[in-house]
Design a protein around this motif. Structure first.
Motif, PDB file in Angstrom:
ATOM      1  N   GLU A  72      26.768  65.904   4.282  1.00 30.18           N
ATOM      2  CA  GLU A  72      26.379  67.285   4.011  1.00 30.18           C
ATOM      3  C   GLU A  72      25.025  67.604   4.650  1.00 30.18           C
ATOM      4  N   CYS A  73      24.717  66.981   5.735  1.00 29.99           N
ATOM      5  CA  CYS A  73      23.420  67.149   6.399  1.00 29.99           C
ATOM      6  C   CYS A  73      23.213  68.610   6.821  1.00 29.99           C
ATOM      7  N   SER A  74      22.057  69.141   6.474  1.00 31.44           N
ATOM      8  CA  SER A  74      21.721  70.508   6.894  1.00 31.44           C
ATOM      9  C   SER A  74      21.020  70.520   8.244  1.00 31.44           C
ATOM     10  N   HIS A  75      20.641  69.326   8.733  1.00 29.65           N
ATOM     11  CA  HIS A  75      19.919  69.162  10.001  1.00 29.65           C
ATOM     12  C   HIS A  75      18.514  69.750   9.942  1.00 29.65           C
ATOM     13  N   ILE A  76      17.969  69.788   8.740  1.00 28.14           N
ATOM     14  CA  ILE A  76      16.612  70.310   8.561  1.00 28.14           C
ATOM     15  C   ILE A  76      15.724  69.286   7.854  1.00 28.14           C
ATOM     16  N   HIS A  77      16.127  68.836   6.648  1.00 26.55           N
ATOM     17  CA  HIS A  77      15.272  67.984   5.832  1.00 26.55           C
ATOM     18  C   HIS A  77      15.669  66.503   5.860  1.00 26.55           C
ATOM     19  N   GLU A  78      16.901  66.203   6.181  1.00 25.86           N
ATOM     20  CA  GLU A  78      17.437  64.862   5.973  1.00 25.86           C
ATOM     21  C   GLU A  78      16.976  63.871   7.051  1.00 25.86           C
ATOM     22  N   PRO A  79      16.809  62.600   6.662  1.00 31.00           N
ATOM     23  CA  PRO A  79      16.501  61.556   7.652  1.00 31.00           C
ATOM     24  C   PRO A  79      17.761  61.147   8.415  1.00 31.00           C
ATOM     25  N   GLN A  80      17.561  60.460   9.517  1.00 31.22           N
ATOM     26  CA  GLN A  80      18.649  59.927  10.340  1.00 31.22           C
ATOM     27  C   GLN A  80      19.685  61.019  10.674  1.00 31.22           C
ATOM     28  N   CYS A  81      19.146  62.128  11.119  1.00 27.52           N
ATOM     29  CA  CYS A  81      19.991  63.272  11.514  1.00 27.52           C
ATOM     30  C   CYS A  81      20.162  63.238  13.026  1.00 27.52           C
ATOM     31  N   MET A  82      21.396  63.158  13.475  1.00 29.43           N
ATOM     32  CA  MET A  82      21.661  63.060  14.905  1.00 29.43           C
ATOM     33  C   MET A  82      21.325  64.361  15.635  1.00 29.43           C
ATOM     34  N   VAL A  83      21.498  65.491  14.954  1.00 29.43           N
ATOM     35  CA  VAL A  83      21.152  66.767  15.574  1.00 29.43           C
ATOM     36  C   VAL A  83      19.658  66.809  15.873  1.00 29.43           C
ATOM     37  N   LYS A  84      18.831  66.394  14.905  1.00 28.16           N
ATOM     38  CA  LYS A  84      17.381  66.380  15.132  1.00 28.16           C
ATOM     39  C   LYS A  84      16.989  65.351  16.189  1.00 28.16           C
ATOM     40  N   GLN A  85      17.738  64.265  16.251  1.00 29.46           N
ATOM     41  CA  GLN A  85      17.452  63.268  17.289  1.00 29.46           C
ATOM     42  C   GLN A  85      17.704  63.865  18.675  1.00 29.46           C
ATOM     43  N   LYS A  86      18.813  64.571  18.812  1.00 26.67           N
ATOM     44  CA  LYS A  86      19.120  65.204  20.100  1.00 26.67           C
ATOM     45  C   LYS A  86      18.125  66.319  20.422  1.00 26.67           C
ATOM     46  N   LEU A  87      17.593  66.951  19.378  1.00 25.73           N
ATOM     47  CA  LEU A  87      16.537  67.936  19.574  1.00 25.73           C
ATOM     48  C   LEU A  87      15.301  67.257  20.166  1.00 25.73           C
ATOM     49  N   ASP A  88      14.923  66.119  19.597  1.00 23.89           N
ATOM     50  CA  ASP A  88      13.757  65.376  20.093  1.00 23.89           C
ATOM     51  C   ASP A  88      13.965  64.882  21.523  1.00 23.89           C
ATOM     52  N   GLU A  89      15.216  64.599  21.874  1.00 26.89           N
ATOM     53  CA  GLU A  89      15.527  64.123  23.221  1.00 26.89           C
ATOM     54  C   GLU A  89      15.623  65.271  24.231  1.00 26.89           C
ATOM     55  N   GLY A  90      15.529  66.505  23.735  1.00 23.78           N
ATOM     56  CA  GLY A  90      15.599  67.660  24.621  1.00 23.78           C
ATOM     57  C   GLY A  90      17.008  68.094  24.972  1.00 23.78           C
ATOM     58  N   ILE A  91      18.010  67.497  24.337  1.00 20.92           N
ATOM     59  CA  ILE A  91      19.402  67.855  24.617  1.00 20.92           C
ATOM     60  C   ILE A  91      19.774  69.160  23.915  1.00 20.92           C
ATOM     61  N   ILE A  92      19.266  69.351  22.699  1.00 21.24           N
ATOM     62  CA  ILE A  92      19.437  70.612  21.980  1.00 21.24           C
ATOM     63  C   ILE A  92      18.174  71.436  22.176  1.00 21.24           C
ATOM     64  N   ASP A  93      18.341  72.693  22.513  1.00 17.31           N
ATOM     65  CA  ASP A  93      17.210  73.570  22.810  1.00 17.31           C
ATOM     66  C   ASP A  93      16.377  73.839  21.559  1.00 17.31           C
ATOM     67  N   LYS A  94      15.064  73.709  21.697  1.00 15.11           N
ATOM     68  CA  LYS A  94      14.163  73.888  20.555  1.00 15.11           C
ATOM     69  C   LYS A  94      14.220  75.315  20.009  1.00 15.11           C
ATOM     70  N   GLY A  95      14.264  76.306  20.901  1.00 15.57           N
ATOM     71  CA  GLY A  95      14.315  77.698  20.461  1.00 15.57           C
ATOM     72  C   GLY A  95      15.556  77.994  19.647  1.00 15.57           C
ATOM     73  N   ARG A  96      16.690  77.521  20.126  1.00 17.38           N
ATOM     74  CA  ARG A  96      17.945  77.712  19.382  1.00 17.38           C
ATOM     75  C   ARG A  96      17.852  77.036  18.016  1.00 17.38           C
ATOM     76  N   TYR A  97      17.309  75.823  17.985  1.00 19.36           N
ATOM     77  CA  TYR A  97      17.195  75.095  16.721  1.00 19.36           C
ATOM     78  C   TYR A  97      16.266  75.823  15.751  1.00 19.36           C
ATOM     79  N   GLU A  98      15.147  76.348  16.227  1.00 18.54           N
ATOM     80  CA  GLU A  98      14.222  77.072  15.352  1.00 18.54           C
ATOM     81  C   GLU A  98      14.871  78.332  14.794  1.00 18.54           C
ATOM     82  N   ARG A  99      15.692  78.991  15.598  1.00 18.18           N
ATOM     83  CA  ARG A  99      16.388  80.184  15.110  1.00 18.18           C
ATOM     84  C   ARG A  99      17.469  79.798  14.101  1.00 18.18           C
ATOM     85  N   TYR A 100      18.097  78.637  14.292  1.00 22.06           N
ATOM     86  CA  TYR A 100      19.042  78.116  13.305  1.00 22.06           C
ATOM     87  C   TYR A 100      18.336  77.911  11.970  1.00 22.06           C
TER      88      TYR A 100
END
Length: 293
Positions: A250-278
């Motif tokens: 049930e990961c929200s990709h905001i607060h939880e540890p070991q989140c793959m979405v946040k990992q891809k954000l850190d790697e630059g694969i997911i756009d930071k602007g899109r993630y912030e708007r999410y």
């Protein structure tokens, strides 16, 4: 009874195309009793009056989808139009509209118009972000005719909602694609740097090369409060590949540890602007949920 499609609605009258004619119809009172409102695009059964000009809507057939804003039913795809400049692109508004359309499981194309006045070509970065997110993006200019044939190919033989903020050139673009439409166009208000409304109502327009298009009134805000916070991630395409690899189901990709979405954000694969708007939309939906409780 005959079957037709509602192509326009004004002041309680519905204009139904059936048997190669347009009937001006009123909806039977029974629809009000069950809180059912006819929408543009609805397939309906009508009873014509003797004059074969007016009639009554007696049945609304099942819909395959329904958008609330713009208010339209039974659409194949949405082309969301934003301007490269004048007015500047509002990506928060774009992402909100994408969420609404994703929820209805429509095909989506993003159109960035007026590229001829973006001398710095800032639109190229926006195009790259949304293409990487999984969207088809067409850049257009009615001055240089850039992208006109691509838009024409998208519209052919489909029912398309053509939507976006006021002033981005939707009507001008459609007139360039199909001059027979003869849509009214307007200018940008120099005081507030936004478009003046030229489309006053929603209307299903026949496209010369087959299909229908809806040029919709511009909008400046969109409410998403009917969407549950935990469902929002489903409507951000770039999350889909990675969600299953998060530690928590049930990961929200905001607060939880070991989140793959946040990992891809850190790697630059997911756009930071899109993630912030999410995150902004997610927190807004959570707040609305708490208020309802």
């Amino acid at each position: 009874m005959i079957t037709g499609t509602i192509v326009k609605g004004i002041a309680g009258f519905y204009y139904v195309k059936a048997e190669d004619k347009i009937f001006e119809c009123k909806a039977r009172g029974k629809f009000r009793n069950v809180n059912l409102i006819p929408y543009i695009g609805d397939l309906v059964r009508i009873v014509p009056e003797e004059n074969q000009v007016t009639g009554s809507i007696v049945e609304i057939l099942p819909r395959k989808n329904l958008l609330i804003r713009p208010p339209v039913a039974n659409i194949d795809q949405a082309i969301i139009v934003f301007a490269a400049k004048s007015p500047d692109p509002n990506l928060q508004l774009l992402d909100r509209f994408l969420v609404l359309v994703e929820e209805q499981n429509l095909d989506i194309c993003i159109c960035i118009n007026k590229i001829d006045i973006d001398m710095e070509k800032d639109y190229e970065a926006i195009k790259d972000v949304y293409e990487k997110a999984g969207y088809k993006v067409i850049v257009t200019s009615t001055v240089s005719n850039t992208g006109i044939e691509e838009i024409k190919n998208e519209l052919r033989n489909r029912t398309t909602v053509f939507a976006g903020p006021s002033g981005v050139g939707k009507s001008s673009l459609l007139n360039k694609v199909d001059p027979h439409l003869k849509l009214k166009t307007g200018d940008i208000s120099q005081k507030v740097k936004r478009g003046k409304h030229t489309t006053r109502h929603v209307e299903l327009l026949p496209f010369k090369e087959g299909g229908f298009v809806l040029d919709t009134p511009g909008f400046s805000s969109l409410s998403l409060e009917n969407i549950a916070p935990n469902m929002l991630q489903n409507y951000f395409r770039e999350f889909n590949t990675y969600r299953a690899y998060c530690k928590f189901s049930e990961c929200s990709h905001i607060h939880e540890p070991q989140c793959m979405v946040k990992q891809k954000l850190d790697e630059g694969i997911i756009d930071k602007g899109r993630y912030e708007r999410y995150k902004l939309i997610y927190n807004e939906l959570e707040s609305a949920k708490q208020r309802r409780w």
